[in-house]
Enzyme design. Structure first.
Site, mmCIF file in Angstrom:
data_model
loop_
_atom_site.group_PDB
_atom_site.id
_atom_site.type_symbol
_atom_site.label_atom_id
_atom_site.label_comp_id
_atom_site.label_asym_id
_atom_site.label_seq_id
_atom_site.Cartn_x
_atom_site.Cartn_y
_atom_site.Cartn_z
ATOM 1 N N TYR A 1 76.163 -14.149 64.890
ATOM 2 C CA TYR A 1 77.167 -12.644 64.809
ATOM 3 C C TYR A 1 77.529 -12.908 65.581
ATOM 4 C CZ TYR A 1 74.418 -11.840 60.432
ATOM 5 O OH TYR A 1 73.882 -11.693 59.498
ATOM 6 N N LYS B 1 63.844 -20.774 62.302
ATOM 7 C CA LYS B 1 63.598 -22.263 61.411
ATOM 8 C C LYS B 1 63.535 -23.911 62.253
ATOM 9 C CE LYS B 1 65.452 -23.629 57.475
ATOM 10 N NZ LYS B 1 64.628 -24.569 56.644
ATOM 11 N N ASP C 1 62.968 -19.649 55.047
ATOM 12 C CA ASP C 1 62.820 -19.901 53.712
ATOM 13 C C ASP C 1 61.510 -19.889 53.190
ATOM 14 O OD1 ASP C 1 61.843 -22.198 55.249
ATOM 15 O OD2 ASP C 1 63.138 -23.530 53.956
ATOM 16 N N ASP D 1 68.993 -10.396 58.859
ATOM 17 C CA ASP D 1 69.609 -9.357 58.514
ATOM 18 C C ASP D 1 69.145 -9.732 56.113
ATOM 19 O OD1 ASP D 1 71.858 -8.141 56.623
ATOM 20 O OD2 ASP D 1 73.622 -9.520 57.817
ATOM 21 N N ASP E 1 67.190 -7.237 53.384
ATOM 22 C CA ASP E 1 67.785 -6.575 52.218
ATOM 23 C C ASP E 1 66.952 -6.998 51.145
ATOM 24 O OD1 ASP E 1 70.166 -5.585 53.580
ATOM 25 O OD2 ASP E 1 71.370 -6.580 52.503
#
Ligand code: NAD
Length: 369
Positions: free
Chosen positions: A142, A193, A226, A250, A254
């Site tokens: 970000y 990852k 994942d 993020d 959620d």
């Protein structure tokens, strides 16, 4: 305890309504536990823009720097949709995070037993769930440069976001997770990852080193992001603490929030680095936004804001017993069947924002008796 400086920034929409109920709980501790705060209230977000032409005045920023902790409501709403990006309500919160270097975002996903049925997963999978997700908040994709959209010679476009992490950024986030694990479950799962991203390789390497050198007593595991997304749905109770980068945090926080069934129940903390005196900048806020669709109607759920104050007591002032008192009061209110609209279930009693605050205070009185 000496009076601690608390800056209260209620913001927009349902922010002020929810903060009002949390301040009644603050006041309860002042009257019943001699736990006095020097409270300053100020404007942030659209409310600040309307008065100062900016979403966070310099004077407010200075108060934030001087405060021992910040209790935040929520910012934003359609009224300010046309405001330039750098003055938008949300920008006030981003500036606070940046100035105070609030790099560790703690988001618990806790399922109160009385609300287990509200989850989209089977009750037995989520009942008693109590996960903490620690998300790196000030680095990663970000913020990395270059970050741009350029036009190519053939007129088509090319967009770039840069995922960048340094040893220091990863190490300080990992330490927050390991320190917390010593108080809570002794178990950390680090998520990245590393199979396809260099930042993931470094993340795993640094977390492993910090673990080996400083926290060998903690049970550390690693998981690809994942796979973690799947495991959170398949068997969420396997996790105690998840520590991960800004982007994956993020998404995963959620996802974990939805396991709990209601956004109106979820608090959060954003922590900076402690200074030489051990004073750590910290901002506490509910995970929900300003909910313009229900603002001003007195029907918002104030429990996430009240639970954010419990986190403030726990993480800024080490007042664990007091935090547990609030959490127990909230649990009892839910057990008694009281619900705001967002968590309403058949056969329960629907109450207003203020009545929910009344009920929490009544339970605090009962617990303290
Ligand atoms: P939201 O969280 O405000 O609302 C989503 C839905 O959940 C709405 O239907 C709302 O009524 C409901 N809801 C949220 N909190 C509730 C509560 N405490 N009690 C009962 N119902 C509740 O998200 P959104 O609609 O995407 O965003 C609205 C505004 O909030 C936008 O301007 C957005 O930018 C802003 N926002 C601010 C923050 C923040 O201040 N940290 C976070 C997210 C969104």
């Amino acid at each position: 305890m000496n009076n601690k400086k608390l800056l209260v920034l209620a913001g927009d929409g349902i922010g002020p309504e929810c903060v009002q109920q949390a301040l009644r709980v603050v006041d309860w501790f002042g009257r019943n536990r001699s736990l006095a705060f020097d409270i300053e209230e100020d404007l942030v977000g659209g409310a600040a823009y309307d008065v100062h032409g900016t979403s966070l005045a310099d004077t407010t920023m200075q108060k934030a720097v001087d405060a021992d902790a910040i209790l935040f409501g929520s910012v934003g709403g359609p009224k300010w949709d046309g405001v330039p990006r750098d003055l938008r309500p949300e920008n006030g919160l981003l500036r606070l995070r940046k100035r105070l270097d609030l790099f560790a975002n703690l988001r618990p996903a806790t399922v109160f037993p009385a609300l287990a049925e509200a989850s989209s997963l089977k009750t037995e999978l989520v009942s008693g769930l109590d996960i903490m997700i620690i998300r790196e908040l000030t680095g990663g994709v970000y913020f990395g440069e270059p970050k741009e959209i350029t036009t190519l010679p053939d007129g088509s476009k090319r967009a770039v976001d840069s995922q960048i992490y340094t040893t220091r950024e990863i190490a300080r986030t990992a330490r927050v997770a390991f320190d917390l694990a010593r108080q809570r479950g002794n178990k950390v799962c680090s998520v990245e990852k590393s199979n396809v991203m260099e930042t993931g390789v470094l993340w795993r390497e640094v977390v492993s080193e910090i673990h080996r050198d400083e926290y060998p007593d903690i049970n550390l595991s690693h998981m690809l992001a994942d796979a973690c997304a799947m495991q959170l749905l398949r068997a969420p109770k396997q996790f105690e603490i998840i520590v991960t980068d800004n982007l994956f945090g993020d998404m995963l926080s959620d996802e974990a929030a939805m396991l709990t069934g209601s956004i109106g129940m979820l608090p959060s903390a954003s922590l900076g680095a402690p200074d030489a005196q051990g004073r750590r900048p910290a901002l506490y806020e509910p995970c929900h936004g300003s909910a313009p669709d229900i603002a001003g109607q007195g029907i918002a759920n104030p429990l996430a804001e009240i639970l954010s104050f419990a986190m403030l007591l726990r993480y800024s002032f080490d007042l664990v017993g007091e935090a547990v008192l609030i959490e127990t009061a909230v649990e009892r209110v839910l057990d008694a069947g009281l619900r705001t609209g967002d968590i309403m279930q058949p056969g329960k009693t629907k109450v207003s924002t203020g009545a929910m605050g009344d009920a929490v205070l009544a339970q605090l009185d009962a617990l303290a008796a």
